[in-house]
Design an enzyme around this catalytic site. Structure first.
Site, PDB file in Angstrom:
ATOM      1  CG  LEU A   1      -1.808  -1.091   1.306  1.00 54.83           C
ATOM      2  CD1 LEU A   1      -3.030  -0.999   2.589  1.00 54.83           C
ATOM      3  CD2 LEU A   1      -2.442  -1.457   0.105  1.00 54.83           C
ATOM      4  CG  ASP A   2       3.213   4.441  -3.197  1.00 53.67           C
ATOM      5  OD1 ASP A   2       4.241   4.305  -2.767  1.00 53.67           O
ATOM      6  OD2 ASP A   2       2.698   5.477  -3.698  1.00 53.67           O
TER       7      ASP A   2
END
Length: 582
Positions: A236-237
């Site tokens: 999850l950037d």
């Protein structure tokens, strides 16, 4: 206690959208999320504390085109390289954003549903996922200002027209925390008139508005597509910046944490072996919060490790590294750390705040610049410019000490990885670390982006020549790391959740004791982090006299537990009472 899927989603959605005016009821939103994931209302999550990883897990981080061959697609070339050189070493591969993009080497996504044609196609992605655990980025905070979604925002119609977060220049925005110095708001002329779009990172990366449930529903559909393509690990950037609320810091807000919990709920119901890793390049305590109560991220990036380990090795003093590790809680059941030293990004300095003094950080920054590195900056709360990250290839970052370059570059580099591999957690190794790649000044000069210095693109023919040459440092680095990996993968005491204690051996020797779950194997990992020979008094380790001890790395057997073990500069030993790989 587990709950039927819909019941759990309703509780999570009520937390996320409390106080938000919705067009649909949370019940209708839950139904849409369940439909997107092709699940049923009464679907159940996985068996509690399912064992999703073990000591054999090693992940390589790479771009899809880190190695290229003009005669074939880069994803094909990448798979051939992994199959030829690392098939026995790697369990997983993190392919950095492989979608069409407009900037930031993939992190400004144009289309989440497609593979960048210059890299290959979904069939090439699936070919890798069939053999290795595939890790992919969910670039969830923002997308490209040239995407169809944003074009529809400008037109005021179509999918995406209401997906983006806007604010007014007159809003109280002084508390907003960002990792960039560019203006936060981007003025855009739209069909509805001028609007100011929120841009946490750059004006080509426009932030999405998750207070609109349609955005969440769209991303759940994207997750389903990735699962179908074989993605097993979701990174999850920039997740910490997801939820915005005017008048706050707009980082790590409670709604962001609840969105992570909701995504975990859906992903686990769809595939109980799939996991979430949060990418939160923030101070250590804030980073740890993304474990939640073992109900948020399955794993978190150990962002404090790179700057602390590098500082230890260039200063010859591991006190800060030890003090940090002693305060780190063991990962709860069902969670683990994701350890790394280098990646496609720079070496973040915010995670070192409070762990290294400003003077020590300044000294490290100056040393990296003297080794050819670059520094990226952010605007501090007081408006001053502060170093945000050091941009340098890891091999060059470890070319010397605070006194300058020396002859121990290779040994220091291998030592860094031997320490990282000995720690609690799953190791992630950047492809350019495996290859000993140096600073790419040509790419930096062509792009003028600091991070380009550590994003070299190898021509496969040249790389194969280097790896075939036993005298090249590229060949030596790959062989040295492969040896360590091969040993590590066989040892029960290196399970990502095996017990870890920090040893007190003074500032020049770094050590941890690892012990497997059933206590049958212990490994004492000790590294000389200086450029001079040192001696380790074995009686300081309190080794059990009735057992036979030997070093897994050299094979040397210990015959006298009251003797001293001579350590060369940057030598690491893994002393064990049992080789579980035999």
């Amino acid at each position: 206690m587990t709950y039927p899927l819909k019941e759990k989603l309703l509780k999570q959605l009520q937390v996320i959208y409390e106080g938000v005016t919705l067009n649909d009821s949370v019940d209708a939103i839950a139904d849409k999320l369940i439909t997107q994931m092709a699940l049923s209302d009464d679907a159940q999550g996985p068996t509690p504390f399912l064992n999703r990883w073990n000591e054999s897990d090693i992940v390589m981080i790479t771009y899809g085109d880190s190695i290229v061959n003009e005669s074939e697609k880069p994803l094909v070339t990448l798979k051939q390289f992994i199959d030829s050189h690392l098939s026995n070493e790697l369990s997983g591969v993190h392919i950095l954003p492989f979608f069409p993009y407009s900037s930031d080497d993939g992190f400004s996504v144009l289309d989440y549903s497609s593979v960048n044609e210059s890299l290959g196609d979904w069939q090439d992605i699936s070919a890798i996922s069939e053999r290795y655990k595939l890790m992919a980025d969910l670039v969830i905070n923002h997308c490209s200002a040239r995407s169809i979604w944003f074009e529809n925002f400008i037109k005021g119609e179509g999918t995406g027209h209401n997906y983006f977060f806007t604010a007014s220049p007159n809003d109280p925005l002084d508390k907003v925390v960002r990792p960039r110095t560019s203006p936060l708001l981007k003025p855009v002329t739209t069909k509805q008139g001028e609007q100011f779009v929120w841009c946490t990172f750059s004006h080509d990366q426009v932030d999405l508005d998750f207070s609109n449930p349609e955005v969440l529903i769209a991303f759940v559909g994207i997750i389903k597509q990735y699962l179908d393509a074989g993605v097993l690990i979701f990174r999850l950037d920039a997740i910490a910046f997801l939820w915005k609320e005017i008048g706050t810091s707009c980082i790590n807000l409670p709604q962001t944490h609840e969105v992570v919990r909701l995504l975990r709920t859906l992903i686990e119901c769809a595939n109980e072996n799939a996991i979430i890793i949060t990418e939160t390049n923030i101070p250590n305590i804030q980073n740890l919060a993304y474990f939640g109560n073992a109900n948020e991220a399955h794993a978190i990036y150990n962002f404090s490790l790179p700057p602390l380990l590098i500082y230890s090795l260039i200063s010859g003093d591991c006190q800060a590294l030890k003090h940090w590790l002693m305060r780190m809680p063991p990962a709860q059941n069902g969670t683990c750390y994701f350890n790394f030293i280098a990646s496609h990004d720079g070496i973040g300095l915010r995670p070192a705040e409070g762990l290294l003094s400003e003077s020590e950080i300044g000294t490290m920054v100056n040393t990296m610049q003297s080794f050819g590195g670059l520094i990226s900056w952010r605007t501090g709360e007081d408006g001053s410019q502060k170093p945000y990250e050091m941009n340098i290839a890891l091999y060059d970052a470890l070319k010397g000490t605070l006194d300058g370059p020396d002859k121990h570059q290779y040994q220091r580099f291998i030592c860094a990885h031997s320490i990282m591999m000995s720690l609690e957690g799953i190791p992630g190794i950047y492809i350019h670390s495996l290859l000993g790649t140096e600073n790419d000044y040509e790419k930096y000069n062509n792009t003028h982006h600091n991070r380009a210095i550590n994003r070299h693109r190898w021509q496969s023919e040249l790389l194969n020549e280097q790896l075939a040459n036993p005298y090249s440092h590229h060949s030596k680095v790959l062989a040295g790391l492969k040896k360590l990996i091969a040993i590590r993968k066989q040892q029960n005491a290196f399970h990502p959740n095996a017990t870890q204690f920090v040893l007190q051996l003074g500032p020049e020797l770094f050590g941890v004791w690892r012990q497997c779950m059933n206590r049958s194997q212990s490994i004492f990992c000790v590294a000389n982090i200086t450029n001079k020979p040192l001696s380790l008094r074995l009686n300081e380790l309190n080794l059990i006299e009735t057992e036979q001890w030997h070093d897994l790395i050299t094979g040397q057997h210990i015959t006298d537990l009251n003797s001293e073990f001579a350590l060369l500069p940057y030598q690491t030993i893994w002393l064990t009472n049992k080789n579980t790989g035999e």
